[in-house]
Design a protein around this motif. Structure first.
Motif, PDB file in Angstrom:
ATOM      1  N   ARG A 206      43.415  25.869  60.161  1.00 24.63           N
ATOM      2  CA  ARG A 206      42.546  24.994  59.345  1.00 24.63           C
ATOM      3  C   ARG A 206      41.814  24.316  60.085  1.00 24.63           C
ATOM      4  NH1 ARG A 206      46.932  23.129  54.752  1.00 24.63           N
ATOM      5  NH2 ARG A 206      46.366  24.636  53.110  1.00 24.63           N
ATOM      6  N   GLU A 210      38.142  25.268  59.020  1.00 24.86           N
ATOM      7  CA  GLU A 210      37.517  24.719  57.913  1.00 24.86           C
ATOM      8  C   GLU A 210      36.216  23.499  58.109  1.00 24.86           C
ATOM      9  OE1 GLU A 210      38.593  25.416  54.808  1.00 24.86           O
ATOM     10  OE2 GLU A 210      40.606  26.256  55.141  1.00 24.86           O
ATOM     11  N   ASP A 211      35.574  23.125  57.127  1.00 24.40           N
ATOM     12  CA  ASP A 211      34.565  22.266  57.493  1.00 24.40           C
ATOM     13  C   ASP A 211      35.226  20.792  57.338  1.00 24.40           C
ATOM     14  OD1 ASP A 211      32.635  24.182  57.605  1.00 24.40           O
ATOM     15  OD2 ASP A 211      32.285  24.118  55.434  1.00 24.40           O
ATOM     16  N   PRO A 213      39.227  19.952  57.308  1.00 24.30           N
ATOM     17  CA  PRO A 213      40.667  20.598  57.204  1.00 24.30           C
ATOM     18  C   PRO A 213      41.457  19.560  56.072  1.00 24.30           C
ATOM     19  CG  PRO A 213      39.898  20.146  59.622  1.00 24.30           C
ATOM     20  CD  PRO A 213      38.848  19.536  58.495  1.00 24.30           C
ATOM     21  N   PRO A 216      40.806  21.965  52.637  1.00 24.01           N
ATOM     22  CA  PRO A 216      40.658  23.190  53.031  1.00 24.01           C
ATOM     23  C   PRO A 216      40.100  24.171  51.904  1.00 24.01           C
ATOM     24  CG  PRO A 216      43.018  22.625  52.654  1.00 24.01           C
ATOM     25  CD  PRO A 216      42.323  21.381  52.432  1.00 24.01           C
ATOM     26  N   ALA A 217      39.088  24.954  52.385  1.00 20.91           N
ATOM     27  CA  ALA A 217      38.347  25.816  51.306  1.00 20.91           C
ATOM     28  C   ALA A 217      39.119  27.274  51.598  1.00 20.91           C
ATOM     29  CB  ALA A 217      37.216  25.762  51.450  1.00 20.91           C
ATOM     30  N   TYR A 218      39.154  27.505  52.827  1.00 23.19           N
ATOM     31  CA  TYR A 218      39.683  28.836  53.304  1.00 23.19           C
ATOM     32  C   TYR A 218      41.304  29.195  52.911  1.00 23.19           C
ATOM     33  CZ  TYR A 218      34.969  29.901  55.094  1.00 23.19           C
ATOM     34  OH  TYR A 218      33.752  30.031  55.261  1.00 23.19           O
ATOM     35  N   LYS A 220      44.308  27.823  51.206  1.00 23.58           N
ATOM     36  CA  LYS A 220      44.893  27.009  50.155  1.00 23.58           C
ATOM     37  C   LYS A 220      46.189  27.063  50.022  1.00 23.58           C
ATOM     38  CE  LYS A 220      40.779  25.820  47.691  1.00 23.58           C
ATOM     39  NZ  LYS A 220      40.386  24.536  47.751  1.00 23.58           N
TER      40      LYS A 220
END
Length: 232
Positions: A206, A210-211, A213, A216-218, A220
């Motif tokens: 993450r 992730e932009d 962490p 988290p968007a990627y 989950k």
């Protein structure tokens, strides 16, 4: 020809126990009791796997790992009783592939070693595909054949385990995986209820993709189950 393994361990009783057990598994084990000697052996020979204690006299295990990773992608299995050093070894660019917490069972050690060697043989022995297989999710791209990941076209410095976790989730974008399922798929081994190993790898992954962490968007978290790929 048996696989040659370099065991770096300053506790001679542990080293002798591990060496004896793995040699019964038809593996060749060479032992170094300190980091400096380990680096000399590594420079002089080719190894299929490095078993590395982190608490070493002189040149410590993290420095050994850093120097090894500067010139080689040989699989590294960490043996350590300190969680903080394990987290550094698995993430932060050090690039260890797996770890066992001390004290560990010889049966589990043997299973981890065999799984790592089996995966390494699959990677080196697989025929090259005519076209690379690409997985894409939002800003992420994973080149399955080359074992490389990118975000917005920039390469990501992922370890082997992080790549395999990401591949698993990106290959099944709508599926939630339990920790046991992730362990069996990524470690290619029986599940030992080792939740911490998965959490450490997911946390480090993450931090790299992730932009934010903390949000988290990627990757989950599916509470009570495990993890799944985020939807965009």
């Amino acid at each position: 020809m048996p696989h040659r393994i370099l065991l770096v361990e300053d506790d001679f009783s542990i080293a002798e126990m591990v060496r004896h057990h793995l040699e019964k598994e038809q593996l060749t084990v060479e032992h170094a009791a300190d980091g400096e000697f380990a680096l000399r052996l590594f420079a002089a020979h080719t190894y299929a796997l490095l078993l590395l204690d982190l608490m070493l006299p002189g040149v410590d295990g993290l420095e050994v790992l850093r120097r090894v990773r500067s010139e080689s992608t040989v699989p590294v299995l960490i043996l350590s009783a300190k969680d903080t050093d394990v987290e550094k070894a698995l993430g932060l660019g050090f690039g260890a592939d797996d770890y066992l917490a001390k004290p560990f069972s010889l049966i589990e050690l043997s299973a981890r070693v065999k799984a790592i060697l089996r995966r390494a043989s699959q990677y080196t022995g697989a025929p090259a595909a005519a076209e690379p297989t690409l997985l894409r999710v939002h800003e992420l791209t994973l080149d399955v054949e080359a074992h490389l990941a990118y975000k917005n076209g920039s390469p990501l410095n992922l370890t082997a385990k992080e790549l395999l976790i990401l591949k698993l989730l990106m290959s099944h974008p709508k599926r939630a995986f339990s920790k046991e399922q992730i362990y069996r798929a990524v470690w290619d081994d029986a599940y030992y209820d080792d939740y911490n190993a998965i959490q450490v790898h997911v946390s480090r992954l993450r931090e790299k993709i992730e932009d934010d962490p903390a949000k988290p968007a990627y990757i989950k978290t599916v509470w009570g189950i495990g993890y799944k790929l985020g939807e965009f």
